[in-house]
Design an enzyme around this catalytic site. Structure first.
Site, mmCIF file in Angstrom:
data_model
loop_
_atom_site.group_PDB
_atom_site.id
_atom_site.type_symbol
_atom_site.label_atom_id
_atom_site.label_comp_id
_atom_site.label_asym_id
_atom_site.label_seq_id
_atom_site.Cartn_x
_atom_site.Cartn_y
_atom_site.Cartn_z
ATOM 1 N N LYS A 82 0.766 -1.256 0.093
ATOM 2 C CA LYS A 82 0.058 0.202 0.170
ATOM 3 C C LYS A 82 0.955 1.237 0.188
ATOM 4 O O LYS A 82 1.908 1.150 0.647
ATOM 5 C CB LYS A 82 -0.840 -0.094 1.282
ATOM 6 N N SER A 157 -9.663 1.480 3.003
ATOM 7 C CA SER A 157 -8.675 2.338 1.988
ATOM 8 C C SER A 157 -7.806 1.426 1.231
ATOM 9 O O SER A 157 -7.100 1.840 0.242
ATOM 10 C CB SER A 157 -8.094 3.415 2.844
ATOM 11 N N SER A 181 -9.575 -0.985 7.156
ATOM 12 C CA SER A 181 -9.087 -0.946 5.788
ATOM 13 C C SER A 181 -8.208 -2.246 5.063
ATOM 14 O O SER A 181 -7.939 -2.035 3.724
ATOM 15 C CB SER A 181 -8.267 0.416 5.783
HETATM 16 N N1 GLN Z 1 -12.936 3.997 6.557
HETATM 17 C C1 GLN Z 1 -12.437 4.212 7.611
HETATM 18 C C2 GLN Z 1 -12.017 5.514 7.928
HETATM 19 O O1 GLN Z 1 -12.161 6.328 6.882
HETATM 20 C C3 GLN Z 1 -11.116 3.209 7.977
HETATM 21 C C4 GLN Z 1 -10.307 3.493 7.271
HETATM 22 C C5 GLN Z 1 -8.926 2.701 7.694
HETATM 23 O O2 GLN Z 1 -8.999 1.718 8.239
HETATM 24 N N2 GLN Z 1 -7.748 3.241 7.189
HETATM 25 O O3 GLN Z 1 -11.437 5.850 8.664
#
Ligand code: GLN
Length: 488
Positions: A82, A157, A181
């Site tokens: 990532k 994400s 994510s």
């Molecule tokens: N969708 C959640 C957020 O926007 C989790 C994102 C993540 O785990 N990085 O915070």
């Protein structure tokens, strides 16, 4: 597929150790796969084929000097990271236009560990900006696509990391999980995703979103592959004071098909309002299957679950507002071309570099932490967090694992939720309590609805990834969902 791309880590290792393929063959096959499909999937922000070939060639040389078993388990296996995980000499954007050309002078600890294990970095994957989002639509560059249906999101994400594995572009990748994510995109893409216990894997070199919640973990096709990757990346790191100094077991030994005596808790709050009845019934069928193999299951209550989303969206933005203060147009990243004085330079650079979602969260976080509001918001959210943790602790006195759906629905269409921030945030309502409590959580495929994968979430006690793996492996061996492939 070209025969090599699309295989699991375990299968590739067999090809490599038996001499049927060289690491270079394996790298080239995956590079060809990326060339063939990534213009449609768009998983990669920065492919690194030259790096992969170089590292694969080194792995071949090492292998010719070593004998069978002494070859490291991930030697010659290509992987993707990532793009919020630092790679020395390779652009790391965190999905943001504020870091369009940031070349880190150092590697994240997970990067070092995978390279030391002989793996070959094949590219950096797309993600929501600073890992804020659930669909990759918040990426400052472009959205990635779900290999099962290119009109749908891969989740987020870590959507690029999940899509790359599901599309056979890479046998494993790493993502980061602050509220879901890793698990949520794994569920949407029909693969395995693990968020380890907070402190199990070093965060050094991970671009920080919310430091008390962030954790790096693997995305793979199978449970055993996730164990192999966790073996390589887990463990204490003097460069991350929150990484825990306790022994790392061999997680592959936990991958045995054995549900006897396993006590499963099924928290009612994870099957309620907003959860698609189809998803709920597929997950209940998974619980029944495990019971048929010797486990016992019982419903339980985690009443504070309903406050998890609200308190997460105080805590995560608060930490983000502090972590993102470093992007000031001075030290690194985008700098405005306008002459604006030193405060103006910061304001303009941040205004031009950050996307809307990130700005909104910085504002919410700054507000929640400000004098006069701190007690009302941040402190209360932390109190709720303690309640959530205690309820999990109590549940784990009776149960070995908790089973829930990973997401309330299957993958949604691009654009379907991007105008509605609340709807988007609800995509993580079933995963983020696990981060609030610091627990390990794994998602694995447990069925399909209208051709789209459904994820089963297995939540474990802190540092008990082994029971999570055992449960997941037992289920996986009794089903063939993981063997299905998206056609591209
Ligand atoms: N969708 C959640 C957020 O926007 C989790 C994102 C993540 O785990 N990085 O915070």
């Amino acid at each position: 597929m070209n025969g090599i791309a699309g295989k699991t880590v375990r299968e590739l290792r067999e090809l490599l150790t038996s001499g049927q393929a060289s690491a270079r063959d394996v790298a080239e096959a995956h590079i060809a796969r990326i060339e063939a499909v990534d213009s449609r999937v768009r998983a990669f922000l920065t492919p690194t084929p030259d790096v992969a070939i170089r590292q694969a060639t080194d792995a071949d040389i090492d292998a010719s000097c070593a004998r069978g078993d002494s070859i490291a388990p991930l030697a010659g296996i290509p992987f993707a990271l990532k793009d919020n995980i630092c790679t020395r000499g390779i652009r790391t954007t965190a999905g943001s236009r504020i870091l369009p050309n940031f070349i880190p002078p150092y590697d994240a600890t997970v990067t070092v560990r995978l390279l030391d294990a002989g793996s070959a970095l094949i590219g950096k994957t797309n993600c929501d900006e600073f890992a804020m989002g659930s669909s990759t639509e918040n990426s400052g560059y472009f959205p990635s696509r779900n290999p099962w249906d290119l009109e749908r999101v891969p989740g987020g994400s870590s959507g690029g990391s999940a899509a790359a594995v599901a599309a056979g572009e890479v046998p494993f990748s790493l993502g980061s999980d602050t509220g879901g994510s890793i698990r949520q995109p794994a569920a949407f893409c029909g693969i395995v995703g693990l968020k380890p216990t907070y402190g199990r894997v070093s965060r050094y070199g991970l671009v920080a979103y919310a430091s008390s919640l962030d954790q790096i973990g693997p995305l793979t096709r199978t449970v055993e592959d996730a164990a192999l990757v966790l073996n390589a990346i887990a463990g204490h790191d003097p460069l991350d004071s929150t990484s825990v100094n306790s022994p790392v077991p061999d997680y592959t030994l936990a991958c045995r098909a054995d549900a006897k005596g396993l006590r499963i808790g099924v928290p009612r709050q994870y099957f309620g309002e907003g959860v698609d009845p189809g998803v709920a019934s597929v997950v209940r069928a998974a619980v029944d299957l495990l019971c048929g193999l010797g486990a016992t299951a019982e419903e339980c209550d985690l009443p504070s679950t309903e406050y998890a989303l609200a308190s997460y969206y105080i805590i995560a933005p608060s930490e983000a507002s502090s972590n993102l203060a470093r992007f000031d147009g001075v030290k690194y990243g985008h700098r405005t071309k306008e002459l604006a004085g030193h405060i103006g330079l910061m304001e303009k650079s941040r205004d031009e570099g950050f996307g809307d979602e990130v700005k909104q969260r910085i504002m919410i976080g700054t507000y929640a932490l400000s004098a006069g509001y701190y007690d009302a918001y941040y402190k209360r959210a932390q109190q709720v967090r303690t309640l959530i943790r205690r309820e999990f602790d109590a549940a784990f006195e009776r149960f070995d694992v908790l089973l829930t759906p990973t997401t309330p629905t299957t993958a949604f269409k691009l654009g379907e939720k991007s105008g509605d921030p609340l709807a988007m945030k609800l995509a993580d309502v079933l995963t983020l309590p696990v981060n609030m409590a610091g627990l390990p959580g794994l998602s694995l495929p447990c069925g399909f609805i209208d051709g789209l994968p459904v994820g089963l979430q297995i939540i474990g006690r802190p540092f008990d990834e082994e029971t999570v793996f055992r449960t997941a492996y037992t289920y996986e061996q009794a089903t063939d969902w993981h063997a299905r492939r998206a056609e591209l």
